[in-house]
Structure formats: C-alpha cells, structure tokens
Design a protein around this motif. Structure first.
Motif, PDB file in Angstrom:
ATOM      1  N   ALA B 217      -0.911   0.221  -7.641  1.00 53.02           N
ATOM      2  CA  ALA B 217      -0.145  -0.651  -6.761  1.00 53.02           C
ATOM      3  C   ALA B 217       0.387   0.109  -5.557  1.00 53.02           C
ATOM      4  O   ALA B 217       0.683   1.302  -5.644  1.00 53.02           O
ATOM      5  N   CYS B 218       0.509  -0.575  -4.441  1.00 51.88           N
ATOM      6  CA  CYS B 218       1.233  -0.011  -3.306  1.00 51.88           C
ATOM      7  C   CYS B 218       2.710  -0.118  -3.640  1.00 51.88           C
ATOM      8  O   CYS B 218       3.248  -1.208  -3.797  1.00 51.88           O
ATOM      9  N   VAL B 219       3.359   1.045  -3.790  1.00 52.11           N
ATOM     10  CA  VAL B 219       4.744   1.012  -4.236  1.00 52.11           C
ATOM     11  C   VAL B 219       5.736   0.965  -3.080  1.00 52.11           C
ATOM     12  O   VAL B 219       6.940   0.981  -3.289  1.00 52.11           O
ATOM     13  N   GLY B 220       5.223   0.910  -1.888  1.00 51.44           N
ATOM     14  CA  GLY B 220       6.115   0.794  -0.744  1.00 51.44           C
ATOM     15  C   GLY B 220       6.854   2.072  -0.413  1.00 51.44           C
ATOM     16  O   GLY B 220       7.974   2.035   0.095  1.00 51.44           O
ATOM     17  N   CYS B 221       6.243   3.229  -0.686  1.00 52.28           N
ATOM     18  CA  CYS B 221       6.912   4.498  -0.428  1.00 52.28           C
ATOM     19  C   CYS B 221       6.914   4.855   1.054  1.00 52.28           C
ATOM     20  O   CYS B 221       7.685   5.690   1.489  1.00 52.28           O
ATOM     21  N   SER B 222       6.054   4.236   1.825  1.00 51.82           N
ATOM     22  CA  SER B 222       5.892   4.431   3.273  1.00 51.82           C
ATOM     23  C   SER B 222       5.532   5.868   3.672  1.00 51.82           C
ATOM     24  O   SER B 222       5.757   6.273   4.789  1.00 51.82           O
ATOM     25  N   LEU B 223       4.945   6.605   2.751  1.00 57.18           N
ATOM     26  CA  LEU B 223       4.433   7.937   3.102  1.00 57.18           C
ATOM     27  C   LEU B 223       3.321   7.832   4.143  1.00 57.18           C
ATOM     28  O   LEU B 223       3.222   8.645   5.059  1.00 57.18           O
ATOM     29  N   CYS B 224       2.486   6.824   3.971  1.00 58.51           N
ATOM     30  CA  CYS B 224       1.350   6.653   4.884  1.00 58.51           C
ATOM     31  C   CYS B 224       1.823   6.348   6.300  1.00 58.51           C
ATOM     32  O   CYS B 224       1.247   6.825   7.276  1.00 58.51           O
ATOM     33  N   VAL B 225       2.906   5.564   6.397  1.00 60.12           N
ATOM     34  CA  VAL B 225       3.393   5.176   7.715  1.00 60.12           C
ATOM     35  C   VAL B 225       3.865   6.395   8.498  1.00 60.12           C
ATOM     36  O   VAL B 225       3.650   6.511   9.698  1.00 60.12           O
ATOM     37  N   ARG B 226       4.500   7.337   7.790  1.00 54.03           N
ATOM     38  CA  ARG B 226       5.067   8.516   8.463  1.00 54.03           C
ATOM     39  C   ARG B 226       3.987   9.459   8.985  1.00 54.03           C
ATOM     40  O   ARG B 226       4.168  10.125   9.974  1.00 54.03           O
ATOM     41  N   GLY B 227       2.866   9.490   8.302  1.00 51.93           N
ATOM     42  CA  GLY B 227       1.865  10.474   8.677  1.00 51.93           C
ATOM     43  C   GLY B 227       0.977  10.102   9.856  1.00 51.93           C
ATOM     44  O   GLY B 227       0.227  10.934  10.333  1.00 51.93           O
ATOM     45  N   VAL B 228       1.026   8.851  10.301  1.00 49.84           N
ATOM     46  CA  VAL B 228       0.055   8.442  11.320  1.00 49.84           C
ATOM     47  C   VAL B 228       0.723   8.074  12.635  1.00 49.84           C
ATOM     48  O   VAL B 228       1.941   8.071  12.745  1.00 49.84           O
ATOM     49  N   ASP B 229      -0.123   7.769  13.619  1.00 53.51           N
ATOM     50  CA  ASP B 229       0.382   7.382  14.929  1.00 53.51           C
ATOM     51  C   ASP B 229       1.329   6.194  14.828  1.00 53.51           C
ATOM     52  O   ASP B 229       1.180   5.337  13.961  1.00 53.51           O
ATOM     53  N   GLU B 230       2.240   6.143  15.772  1.00 54.97           N
ATOM     54  CA  GLU B 230       3.224   5.067  15.812  1.00 54.97           C
ATOM     55  C   GLU B 230       2.518   3.705  15.848  1.00 54.97           C
ATOM     56  O   GLU B 230       1.641   3.463  16.658  1.00 54.97           O
ATOM     57  N   GLY B 231       2.900   2.820  14.921  1.00 54.91           N
ATOM     58  CA  GLY B 231       2.393   1.450  14.963  1.00 54.91           C
ATOM     59  C   GLY B 231       1.082   1.230  14.242  1.00 54.91           C
ATOM     60  O   GLY B 231       0.690   0.103  13.990  1.00 54.91           O
ATOM     61  N   LEU B 232       0.380   2.323  13.906  1.00 58.21           N
ATOM     62  CA  LEU B 232      -0.905   2.135  13.227  1.00 58.21           C
ATOM     63  C   LEU B 232      -0.705   1.488  11.865  1.00 58.21           C
ATOM     64  O   LEU B 232      -1.449   0.617  11.450  1.00 58.21           O
ATOM     65  N   MET B 233       0.352   1.975  11.188  1.00 59.84           N
ATOM     66  CA  MET B 233       0.658   1.369   9.892  1.00 59.84           C
ATOM     67  C   MET B 233       2.125   0.974   9.856  1.00 59.84           C
ATOM     68  O   MET B 233       2.981   1.650  10.399  1.00 59.84           O
ATOM     69  N   THR B 234       2.390  -0.174   9.221  1.00 61.04           N
ATOM     70  CA  THR B 234       3.760  -0.649   9.113  1.00 61.04           C
ATOM     71  C   THR B 234       4.027  -1.086   7.679  1.00 61.04           C
ATOM     72  O   THR B 234       3.109  -1.362   6.927  1.00 61.04           O
ATOM     73  N   MET B 235       5.311  -1.150   7.329  1.00 63.73           N
ATOM     74  CA  MET B 235       5.679  -1.645   6.004  1.00 63.73           C
ATOM     75  C   MET B 235       6.187  -3.065   6.137  1.00 63.73           C
ATOM     76  O   MET B 235       6.960  -3.381   7.036  1.00 63.73           O
ATOM     77  N   GLU B 236       5.740  -3.911   5.237  1.00 63.26           N
ATOM     78  CA  GLU B 236       6.158  -5.305   5.273  1.00 63.26           C
ATOM     79  C   GLU B 236       6.292  -5.771   3.836  1.00 63.26           C
ATOM     80  O   GLU B 236       5.316  -5.701   3.080  1.00 63.26           O
ATOM     81  N   ASN B 237       7.446  -6.222   3.426  1.00 62.76           N
ATOM     82  CA  ASN B 237       7.658  -6.690   2.051  1.00 62.76           C
ATOM     83  C   ASN B 237       7.177  -5.672   1.012  1.00 62.76           C
ATOM     84  O   ASN B 237       6.405  -6.009   0.109  1.00 62.76           O
ATOM     85  N   ASN B 238       7.572  -4.444   1.155  1.00 66.54           N
ATOM     86  CA  ASN B 238       7.172  -3.388   0.220  1.00 66.54           C
ATOM     87  C   ASN B 238       5.671  -3.137   0.202  1.00 66.54           C
ATOM     88  O   ASN B 238       5.122  -2.676  -0.783  1.00 66.54           O
TER      89      ASN B 238
END
Lengths: 190, 289
Positions: B217-238
């Motif tokens: 499961a995607c646990v909503g840790c947002s590790l992926c969001v931090r590692g990439v360019d701004e806006g490429l990945m976002t968190m929404e509802n965990n």
C-alpha cells in the motif's frame, strides 16, 4: 361517403401502427421530439401516397394483364426503395439538420412494413384506383398521428418522475402498449 | 412457367428498374448537396465497422465530426496507425499519431500481499462483493480479485494472475475502457502507453492503517515527493500522485524511493508468455527471489 369512411378507417380505426403494429421501428425510434416526428410522418405519408398510386398502376396495368402477380413483392419494393431514395435526397437538400435528426430511420422507411403492407392490402382488398389513393393517404395520416401522439407523450415523460428502472426503453414500450390499447377501443367501428 | 412469361418478367422488371434508376439519377443531379469532399475520404480510411467505440453512432458521423474538428484523431480507438496517418494526411494535420491508450491496473494487493479479514462466501463477482462486505480483503480500496474486468474484456487482452490480480496484455489492449468501467473500485485506469511509472495503489487510509491492510500500500509517507522536482509528485488523501505532464519532460523514475514499493514501473507483458504472473518490475523480482 365510402371514401370518407375508408380514410378514417385507415387513419384511426385500423391505424397501421397502433392496430396492425406495422412500422413500429420509426414509431419508437423517431418519437422523441414532436418536430422530428411530424417530419418523419410527412416523409412516410409522401412515400405511402405516391407508392399507393404507383403500385396500383403497376399491379393493374402491368402485372395483371401479363399474369405476373407473383412479382408483386419485387416490384412493390422496387417502387418503395426508389421513392425513399428520392425523399432522402430531397430532405438532405432542404434541411440538413432534419436529415441528421432522422438519421438511419430515413433510409429505413424502405423496409418499413407499413408501406409494403399498404400496397399489399390494397391488392388484397381489390381497391379501385381512387380508393387505393385515399387508403394510402389515410394510412399516412394515421402513421403521422400515431408518431406525433407518441412524441408528445414522450416529451412530457422527460419531465415525469419515472422510476429509475422504467426509464428509457421500458417506459416507451409501456406507453406504446397503452396507446395501442386506447386505439383498440375503436375496433369494429367501421 | 414458360419462356414467354420469364421473358416478360425480365423485360418488365428490368424496364421498371431502369426507369426508376433514371428518375433517381435526375433527382440526384437536381438535389445535389455540396459536401466537404474530405468527409468521404476520411470515411474510406476508417475501419468502417460502425462499432460505436468513439461514442458516435457510426463511422459516417465520426468522419463528419473529425472533419469539423470537434474530435481528435485518437477518438477512434480501433484505427491502426496506418489509418490514422491516412486521415491525418487528408485533414492536413501534423501531429499524426494518436498515442495508444492502454488499461493500467493500479493495485498490487494480490492474495500474497493483502491482509485477509475472513472468507467471502457471496456471489463471486466484484460488484456483488463490493456492495455487500467488500470481499475477503481488508483493504477497502484494492482489487477484489473476482475478475469482472477480465470478463468484460472483448479482446481477450486480460487474464487473472495466480496472485489474483488482473493482468493486461498491452499488445491486445485496444483501449476500449470496458474494464475500467467494470471495476467497481476504479482500480483500472486508461493511460497513454508511454506513461510507465505509476502509483499502483488507491488506498487512502492513514499511514498506520494502510500498513496493516497491505504490504504494497501507499502509506502516504511522502518520501517520493521530497526526492523529485517541485510539483512532479504530490500527496492527496494519503496517496501520492504523479503529474504526468511534468513527468514526460523530466523522465525521472522515483520508483526506488518507495518503502512499500507502491510506485512501480509497468512492464508490457508479452502475449505469448502468459506464465508471467505479474506485470510490474518489483513484483517479479520479489517472486523470483
């Protein structure tokens, strides 16, 4: 007087759609809007009227003298198909939106059993030329009438709180059955 | 039947036919309508199956619509590339190729990965399981595993893997979207074939709960969001989301960063090898290990 009776017989009492159940396809298919129902009715009426004239002439002046009654189906369909093509060209020229509204149902008048039924009835009942024409006109008017009544009801139905599972085709069939039932009330009057 | 009546029939019917044909020919000249000549050319190039896959009543009305510019070249899901090129040539369009759309299964919670909450004994259909108790898996967002999507596929482009998850055979997938419509949990989505990185999870539980229901499961840790360019990945509802518009420009692969391997690189499954039970890189490695 008898012409008058013949006309009303074909138009109302023995309505082609609601008593003989002929031509149900456009009856259900092109009865969503009154305006398109009227033009469909007029197109069918035109084809009925002209085909009743032409088929009578063909049958009595060509097929009977040469004893080729067996060819009546072929020749009648030939007449009807040609007339429908003509109507299609005409409508396309006159009104493209109308042509689009009628869509597939316009060429399908060719295979509309009401029209072949009309031609065959008038042979079967030994109608004279004038009788045949009046019969064709009456049948066309009756067809238009059925279509317009149906379209009127269906326009109102759009606003009615129809239960979910009756929406669409189901309620249309129920309404068609109710209408036919109502027209059956005229049965045997003429 | 003697010869005379046959002859008479032939002559009279032929004569009638000729007469009516002449009449129609004259009428055709008289009632001729000027029409965009491209419409009939496009119509010739189309498959002509009148399948309704484009949402219009038939190929003729699709041709009409595309010439009017109200629908794109990709509107016809059945066209092959040759036909698209032909039509693009007729219409003078530059960007010829509509990209192929394929179905993507966005759940990795198969029988091995997801936690069970008991046995489901109802009707073995996803829809039935979804409306009654939600099947036998603990995850409320994941694949139910009864294969209604596979049943809905008219092109035999799907099968259920041993792990109880649907697999798309991309070569056969025409992008009709029947499976996406069939899935009661909206796990199957339609995407351009060039988008290969996906968050293969729909779980919106809090991080704590998500971890419990499924190992992928995607646990909503947002590790992926931090590692990439701004806006490429976002968190929404965990749940992580990829902006495919940006992704197409940067081509970064944030797959490795995900602790639960919920971000996957989708791999095309060859049609001739149905023994491959999974279609994502991570899962294959995990099984062979």
């Amino acid at each position: 007087m008898s012409y008058f009776l013949l006309f009303f017989s074909a138009a109302i009492v023995n309505n082609f759609v609601l008593s003989y159940f002929l031509g149900i396809c456009p009856f259900v298919g092109v009865s969503k809007k009154v305006s398109s129902a009227v033009s469909m009715g007029l197109a069918v009426t035109f084809v009925m009227l002209i085909s009743s004239v032409v088929t009578w002439l063909i049958y009595h002046l060509l097929l009977v003298p040469f004893e080729m009654e067996i060819l009546e189906y072929v020749s009648f369909i030939l007449v009807i198909a040609s007339l429908v093509q003509l109507v299609e060209m005409f409508i396309r020229k006159v009104s493209k939106p109308l042509y689009d509204t009628m869509g597939i149902y316009l060429p399908l008048i060719t295979t509309n059993c009401a029209i072949l039924g009309l031609a065959l009835f008038s042979v079967l009942r030994n109608y004279g030329f004038l009788e045949s024409v009046v019969f064709g006109l009456g049948a066309g008017v009756g067809f238009t009438l059925a279509l317009v009544i149906m379209a009127g009801i269906r326009e109102e139905l759009e606003l009615a709180p129809v239960p979910k599972y009756f929406q669409g085709a189901a309620i249309t069939m129920i309404v068609a059955g109710g209408l036919a039932l109502a027209f059956m009330g005229f049965a045997g009057m003429i | 039947m003697d010869l005379a009546s046959v002859t008479i029939s032939m002559i009279s019917m032929g004569g009638m036919g000729a007469l009516f044909a002449t009449g129609l020919a004259v009428a055709n000249k008289k009632f001729h309508v000027e029409e965009d000549p491209r419409i009939s050319q496009v119509l010739d190039a189309l498959p002509g199956a009148n399948c309704g896959g484009c949402g219009l009543p038939g190929c003729a009305s699709f041709a009409n619509t595309i010439v009017n510019g109200e629908i794109g070249l990709g509107g016809c899901p059945v066209c092959n590339d040759d036909a698209r090129e032909t039509i693009a040539g007729i219409l003078g369009l530059e960007a010829a190729k509509g990209e192929k759309i394929v179905a993507r299964v966005l759940c990795q919670g198969g029988n091995y990965e997801s936690a069970s909450k008991g046995d489901y004994l109802g009707i073995e259909k996803c829809t039935a399981a979804h409306i009654t108790g939600g099947g036998d898996k603990l995850c409320l967002y994941g694949c139910l595993g009864y294969g209604e999507c596979v049943d809905s596929c008219p092109f035999d482009a799907m099968y259920m893997s041993e792990n109880g998850l649907p697999v798309i055979i991309e070569d056969k997938c025409t992008g009709c979207g029947n499976c996406a419509e069939a899935c009661p949990r909206d796990i199957i989505e339609m995407h351009p074939v060039s988008d290969t990185v996906f968050i293969a999870c729909k779980n919106q539980d809090s991080p704590r709960d998500a971890r419990k229901v499924c190992t992928r499961a995607c646990v909503g840790c947002s590790l992926c969001v931090r590692g990439v360019d701004e806006g490429l990945m976002t968190m929404e509802n965990n749940l992580a989301r990829i902006d495919y518009h940006l992704y197409g420009q940067t081509h970064e692969l944030p797959t490795a960063k995900c602790p639960t391997q919920a971000i996957v690189l989708m791999e095309s499954v060859p049609e001739d090898d149905p023994s491959i039970t999974t279609r994502v890189v991570h899962e294959k490695e995990a099984l062979s290990a």
